[in-house]
Design a protein around this motif. Structure first.
Motif, PDB file in Angstrom:
ATOM      1  N   GLY A   1       0.814  -1.210   0.000  1.00 14.44           N
ATOM      2  CA  GLY A   1       0.000   0.000   0.000  1.00 14.44           C
ATOM      3  C   GLY A   1       0.844   1.255   0.000  1.00 14.44           C
ATOM      4  O   GLY A   1       0.563   2.216  -0.716  1.00 14.44           O
ATOM      5  N   LYS A   2       1.900   1.250   0.784  1.00 11.35           N
ATOM      6  CA  LYS A   2       2.793   2.414   0.828  1.00 11.35           C
ATOM      7  C   LYS A   2       3.453   2.634  -0.520  1.00 11.35           C
ATOM      8  O   LYS A   2       3.563   3.766  -0.999  1.00 11.35           O
ATOM      9  CB  LYS A   2       3.856   2.223   1.919  1.00 11.35           C
ATOM     10  CG  LYS A   2       3.299   2.324   3.319  1.00 11.35           C
ATOM     11  CD  LYS A   2       4.343   2.004   4.367  1.00 11.35           C
ATOM     12  CE  LYS A   2       3.725   1.992   5.744  1.00 11.35           C
ATOM     13  NZ  LYS A   2       4.670   1.533   6.763  1.00 11.35           N
TER      14      LYS A   2
ATOM     15  N   HIS B   1       1.013   4.213  -3.005  1.00 12.36           N
ATOM     16  CA  HIS B   1       0.817   5.646  -2.772  1.00 12.36           C
ATOM     17  C   HIS B   1       2.030   6.450  -3.225  1.00 12.36           C
ATOM     18  O   HIS B   1       1.884   7.505  -3.841  1.00 12.36           O
ATOM     19  CB  HIS B   1       0.516   5.916  -1.292  1.00 12.36           C
ATOM     20  CG  HIS B   1      -0.918   5.699  -0.958  1.00 12.36           C
ATOM     21  ND1 HIS B   1      -1.885   6.636  -1.191  1.00 12.36           N
ATOM     22  CD2 HIS B   1      -1.550   4.629  -0.421  1.00 12.36           C
ATOM     23  CE1 HIS B   1      -3.055   6.158  -0.812  1.00 12.36           C
ATOM     24  NE2 HIS B   1      -2.874   4.938  -0.344  1.00 12.36           N
TER      25      HIS B   1
ATOM     26  N   ALA C   1      -2.148   4.521  -6.214  1.00 15.65           N
ATOM     27  CA  ALA C   1      -3.193   4.169  -5.250  1.00 15.65           C
ATOM     28  C   ALA C   1      -4.379   5.123  -5.393  1.00 15.65           C
ATOM     29  O   ALA C   1      -4.221   6.317  -5.636  1.00 15.65           O
ATOM     30  CB  ALA C   1      -2.649   4.245  -3.832  1.00 15.65           C
ATOM     31  N   HIS C   2      -5.568   4.576  -5.244  1.00 16.85           N
ATOM     32  CA  HIS C   2      -6.776   5.401  -5.279  1.00 16.85           C
ATOM     33  C   HIS C   2      -6.957   6.065  -3.919  1.00 16.85           C
ATOM     34  O   HIS C   2      -6.801   5.426  -2.884  1.00 16.85           O
ATOM     35  CB  HIS C   2      -7.996   4.536  -5.581  1.00 16.85           C
ATOM     36  CG  HIS C   2      -9.260   5.316  -5.613  1.00 16.85           C
ATOM     37  ND1 HIS C   2      -9.591   6.135  -6.662  1.00 16.85           N
ATOM     38  CD2 HIS C   2     -10.257   5.425  -4.719  1.00 16.85           C
ATOM     39  CE1 HIS C   2     -10.760   6.709  -6.396  1.00 16.85           C
ATOM     40  NE2 HIS C   2     -11.185   6.297  -5.236  1.00 16.85           N
ATOM     41  N   GLU C   3      -7.274   7.324  -3.934  1.00 17.34           N
ATOM     42  CA  GLU C   3      -7.571   8.032  -2.692  1.00 17.34           C
ATOM     43  C   GLU C   3      -9.030   8.445  -2.716  1.00 17.34           C
ATOM     44  O   GLU C   3      -9.470   9.165  -3.609  1.00 17.34           O
ATOM     45  CB  GLU C   3      -6.662   9.254  -2.534  1.00 17.34           C
ATOM     46  CG  GLU C   3      -5.209   8.849  -2.376  1.00 17.34           C
ATOM     47  CD  GLU C   3      -4.299  10.018  -2.049  1.00 17.34           C
ATOM     48  OE1 GLU C   3      -4.810  11.082  -1.641  1.00 17.34           O
ATOM     49  OE2 GLU C   3      -3.091   9.848  -2.204  1.00 17.34           O
ATOM     50  N   PHE C   4      -9.794   7.954  -1.746  1.00 16.07           N
ATOM     51  CA  PHE C   4     -11.216   8.241  -1.679  1.00 16.07           C
ATOM     52  C   PHE C   4     -11.464   9.692  -1.307  1.00 16.07           C
ATOM     53  O   PHE C   4     -10.804  10.238  -0.431  1.00 16.07           O
ATOM     54  CB  PHE C   4     -11.881   7.373  -0.598  1.00 16.07           C
ATOM     55  CG  PHE C   4     -12.070   5.942  -0.998  1.00 16.07           C
ATOM     56  CD1 PHE C   4     -13.199   5.542  -1.673  1.00 16.07           C
ATOM     57  CD2 PHE C   4     -11.112   4.993  -0.687  1.00 16.07           C
ATOM     58  CE1 PHE C   4     -13.386   4.227  -2.032  1.00 16.07           C
ATOM     59  CE2 PHE C   4     -11.285   3.673  -1.043  1.00 16.07           C
ATOM     60  CZ  PHE C   4     -12.426   3.289  -1.717  1.00 16.07           C
ATOM     61  N   ASN C   5     -12.445  10.313  -1.983  1.00 14.57           N
ATOM     62  CA  ASN C   5     -12.923  11.604  -1.498  1.00 14.57           C
ATOM     63  C   ASN C   5     -14.021  11.303  -0.477  1.00 14.57           C
ATOM     64  O   ASN C   5     -14.397  10.145  -0.260  1.00 14.57           O
ATOM     65  CB  ASN C   5     -13.402  12.502  -2.642  1.00 14.57           C
ATOM     66  CG  ASN C   5     -14.597  11.937  -3.393  1.00 14.57           C
ATOM     67  OD1 ASN C   5     -15.457  11.272  -2.809  1.00 14.57           O
ATOM     68  ND2 ASN C   5     -14.665  12.186  -4.695  1.00 14.57           N
ATOM     69  N   SER C   6     -14.555  12.302   0.178  1.00 14.61           N
ATOM     70  CA  SER C   6     -15.500  12.040   1.268  1.00 14.61           C
ATOM     71  C   SER C   6     -16.769  11.354   0.771  1.00 14.61           C
ATOM     72  O   SER C   6     -17.320  10.491   1.461  1.00 14.61           O
ATOM     73  CB  SER C   6     -15.840  13.328   2.017  1.00 14.61           C
ATOM     74  OG  SER C   6     -16.425  14.258   1.152  1.00 14.61           O
TER      75      SER C   6
ATOM     76  N   GLU D   1     -17.067   9.261  -1.849  1.00  9.97           N
ATOM     77  CA  GLU D   1     -16.738   7.860  -2.138  1.00  9.97           C
ATOM     78  C   GLU D   1     -16.590   7.063  -0.846  1.00  9.97           C
ATOM     79  O   GLU D   1     -17.038   5.912  -0.766  1.00  9.97           O
ATOM     80  CB  GLU D   1     -15.441   7.772  -2.939  1.00  9.97           C
ATOM     81  CG  GLU D   1     -15.563   8.245  -4.368  1.00  9.97           C
ATOM     82  CD  GLU D   1     -14.228   8.289  -5.065  1.00  9.97           C
ATOM     83  OE1 GLU D   1     -14.179   7.890  -6.246  1.00  9.97           O
ATOM     84  OE2 GLU D   1     -13.240   8.716  -4.452  1.00  9.97           O
ATOM     85  N   ALA D   2     -15.976   7.645   0.156  1.00  3.43           N
ATOM     86  CA  ALA D   2     -15.795   6.967   1.437  1.00  3.43           C
ATOM     87  C   ALA D   2     -17.148   6.696   2.091  1.00  3.43           C
ATOM     88  O   ALA D   2     -17.385   5.612   2.632  1.00  3.43           O
ATOM     89  CB  ALA D   2     -14.915   7.800   2.357  1.00  3.43           C
TER      90      ALA D   2
END
Length: 53
Positions: free
Chosen positions: A14-15, A18, A23-28, A30-31
């Motif tokens: 995972g590191k 990123h 890596a996909h980063e969720f917005n609020s 999507e989370a």
């Protein structure tokens, strides 16, 4: 493989994802949606079994 070793290896992956920008980063929003779906799958989905299959 013991669970702690498995977690350590997964964490490294995972590191690396990123750091490389893959890596996909969720917005609020999507989370929130992912949390809602997880809740349905685990206990709030309405299908609790016990019926005919």
């Amino acid at each position: 493989m013991d669970p702690e070793e498995q977690r350590r290896i997964a964490s490294e992956g995972g590191k690396a994802a990123h750091e490389s920008g893959h890596a996909h980063e969720f917005n609020s929003e999507e989370a929130r949606e992912a949390g809602r779906k997880g809740g349905e799958a685990s206990h709030g989905g309405g299908n609790q079994g016990g019926g005919n299959r």
